[in-house]
Design an enzyme around this catalytic site. Structure first.
Site, short mmCIF file in Angstrom:
data_model
loop_
_atom_site.label_atom_id
_atom_site.label_comp_id
_atom_site.label_asym_id
_atom_site.label_seq_id
_atom_site.Cartn_x
_atom_site.Cartn_y
_atom_site.Cartn_z
N GLU A 174 10.14 15.92 8.08
CA GLU A 174 10.15 14.66 7.76
C GLU A 174 8.85 13.92 7.85
O GLU A 174 8.83 12.73 8.14
CB GLU A 174 11.40 13.73 8.32
N GLU B 55 19.55 21.38 3.45
CA GLU B 55 20.79 20.61 4.23
C GLU B 55 21.84 19.90 3.38
O GLU B 55 22.20 18.83 3.52
CB GLU B 55 20.26 19.54 5.20
#
Length: 587
Positions: A356, A463
């Site tokens: 991220e 994910e």
């Protein structure tokens, strides 16, 4: 056609006076029109040709002046011409971000709308821009975002699926109100559901399958053998579909059995490899649980994604890291890279190196702006055989997160690649794919895949889940089909970890008794659909046996009833193999 004409035609159709007119005016997809997977990630001196001739938009390349387009707010608009005599539209005298231009359009329920345009700004620096429509609640829905640059043209691409018939306004937003905003070659093309699914199936056939020809000859005479009995068993798919797990898999035999019998080819640990798990207290590392999980999957031939080495989100880093000086944090971070990556080197096939780092910048703020690039460089030295990944949320799921749009993700990728020594490094795109309860936008997803694929780097859904809602299973199936059908996507992980007594509020494939949920049924159905069924047959007069099969591993058994010779062997079909592929055997 005037807006009033559109309104009258819509009303007429609603009352059944002329049922076909709305379909005609809406410009519904012409049968046989192929989806254009092209996206351009470069900044060009002149924009490329408009896609689909503009689709349903009036005057998409401004050859008819401003026809069909209106200024928003106090902005002034006009058509200008480049040196090469190309027309484009400009909004100037702007005092608000959304003071640009718009066109009124009708969008129908059940259709897939793909958008593209070329944008530029007059001066200054790179500027975020987006394209939006007004929904039935008069709220803004972003359908595409990107960057506009002075001196050259960049491409926007996106899309939308309305959930009800919608007479709306398509408009641009430029997040620098001090510059003139330019646009050219705008397109909004619609496809019906049948067309969209046909595009998927055609691509699956072209990208995920091969026409396989076995050529059987006598090893002594070299002549083809007719009538050889052929048995084909598909043993492992080339395209990876995996499932995330927790450490519960170590304590529950039934969980282990369930995972292995499902046919998943990959896995990822939800938390057990993260830094806060392996070293919660400074200097005290504990790999007991991830080691045991790793060994289970290695023993059973399941590929493992390493998630995650570092995390750029400040609150996901231990407090003792926050208290360090830049030099201390750098040294400690490098030690962390060496600790976990060397431990599992050559056994982890992919690593999320800095998680991220598009949304957050903990290490960049502390160490310097090239921290991520440096970490990827070091990671490659430690584990040169693994593919390294970026890993982000909202880039696929939410068009409205303009900070996570494909342009910005590619810019982050370029930033990592620009670090000295990283020029030839393979850095893949991880798309977390955490979808909310709303309907996922297939046209936008496909546009994101199109853009990222232009880098020639691998793409994974790392994910993937859908929030619990009445349509969860349906939405999950749509997402998985869209990902599997795109040439740039190489694998996906279903983020559905199981824990006993878990009150499932997210995505769960099974209950506490290991019975399938509706989402579990979807995963089973698709994994079965994307496997080649067993094949039995005989070679023809030319000694050939032909079949269509998915990429992957096969066990081939050949039996010659004349010589009684029997051969069993393994073959692997990958995306590097030609189509059709000829495989010779001698028995």
């Amino acid at each position: 056609m005037a807006v009033m004409d559109l309104f009258l035609m819509t009303i007429s159709c609603a009352y059944g006076v002329i049922l076909c007119c709305l379909l005609l005016f809406a410009g519904h997809g012409v049968e046989g029109v192929a989806y254009n997977y092209h996206a351009n990630i470069d900044c060009l001196i002149e924009p490329q040709r408009v896609q689909y001739k503009g689709g349903k938009l009036i005057n998409p390349n401004f050859d008819r002046g401003l026809q069909g387009w209106e200024a928003i707010g106090s902005a002034k608009i006009e058509v200008r011409q480049s040196i090469s005599r190309n027309n484009f539209m400009v909004a100037y005298n702007r005092s608000e971000y959304n003071e640009t231009f718009s066109q009124e359009i009708f969008m129908d329920k059940g259709y897939y709308y793909t958008f593209s345009a070329w944008v530029r700004v007059s001066e200054g620096s790179e500027t975020t821009v987006s394209v939006a429509i007004k929904t039935e609640e008069n709220s803004k829905r972003v359908i595409a975002s990107g960057n506009a640059i002075p001196g050259c043209w960049t491409m926007l691409k996106g899309g939308f699926q309305p959930e009800c018939p919608l007479l709306t306004e398509l408009y641009f937003v430029c997040y620098n109100k001090t510059v003139d905003f330019w646009v050219d070659n705008v397109s909004l093309k619609e496809f019906n559901k049948t067309e969209w699914l046909e595009h998927q199936q055609r691509t699956i056939k072209r990208v995920r399958k091969r026409k396989i020809v076995l050529e059987i000859t006598d090893k002594l005479t070299k002549q083809p053998i007719r009538g050889v009995a052929v048995n084909i068993k598909f043993t492992k798919p080339y395209f990876n579909i995996g499932c995330a797990v927790t450490d519960s898999i170590l304590q529950h035999k039934k969980y282990q059995e369930w995972f292995l019998q499902k046919g998943f080819t990959a896995s990822v640990f939800t938390n057990q490899m993260k830094w806060y798990w392996t070293e919660s207290r400074q200097g005290i590392e504990n790999y007991t649980i991830p080691d045991a999980m790793f060994q289970f999957f290695k023993n059973n031939g399941i590929a493992i994604r390493g998630h995650t080495v570092l995390w750029d989100k400040p609150k996901m880093n231990q407090q003792w890291l926050h208290n360090m000086t830049p030099k201390e944090l750098l040294a400690t971070s490098v030690r962390r890279l060496a600790s976990i990556m060397a431990r599992y080197s050559n056994d982890i096939f992919e690593w999320d190196v800095v998680n991220e780092n598009l949304h957050f910048n903990f290490f960049e703020e502390k160490i310097g702006p090239q921290a991520s690039g440096m970490f990827y460089h070091i990671a490659h030295i430690i584990d040169p055989n693994a593919t390294l990944y970026l890993n982000e949320f909202n880039s696929l799921e939410i068009p409205g997160d303009v900070n996570a749009c494909p342009h910005k993700y590619i810019n982050k990728w370029r930033e990592v690649k620009s670090y000295p020594g990283n020029e030839n490094l393979v850095v893949g795109f991880g798309l977390q794919a955490h979808f909310g309860s709303g309907k996922p936008l297939m046209p936008y997803m496909r546009a994101v895949f199109d853009f990222l694929s232009e880098t020639q780097m691998p793409i994974w859904l790392t994910e993937m889940d859908v929030q619990n809602n009445p349509y969860q299973a349906l939405y999950l199936e749509e997402i998985m089909r869209e990902a599997f059908s795109h040439p740039g996507v190489e694998g996906m992980i279903v983020w559905a970890p199981w824990k006993p007594g878990l009150n499932c509020t997210g995505l769960c494939l099974i209950d506490d008794n290991f019975n399938n949920t509706p989402a579990g049924d979807v995963v089973d159905k698709l994994m079965a659909e994307w496997r080649t069924p067993d094949k039995n047959g005989k070679t023809n007069s030319k000694g050939l046996y032909k079949f269509d099969g998915f990429l992957g591993d096969y066990t081939v058994t050949l039996f010659d009833p004349y010589s009684l010779n029997k051969v069993t062997t393994q073959i692997k079909i990958t995306n590097k193999d030609r189509n059709p592929i000829l495989i010779p055997f001698s028995i």
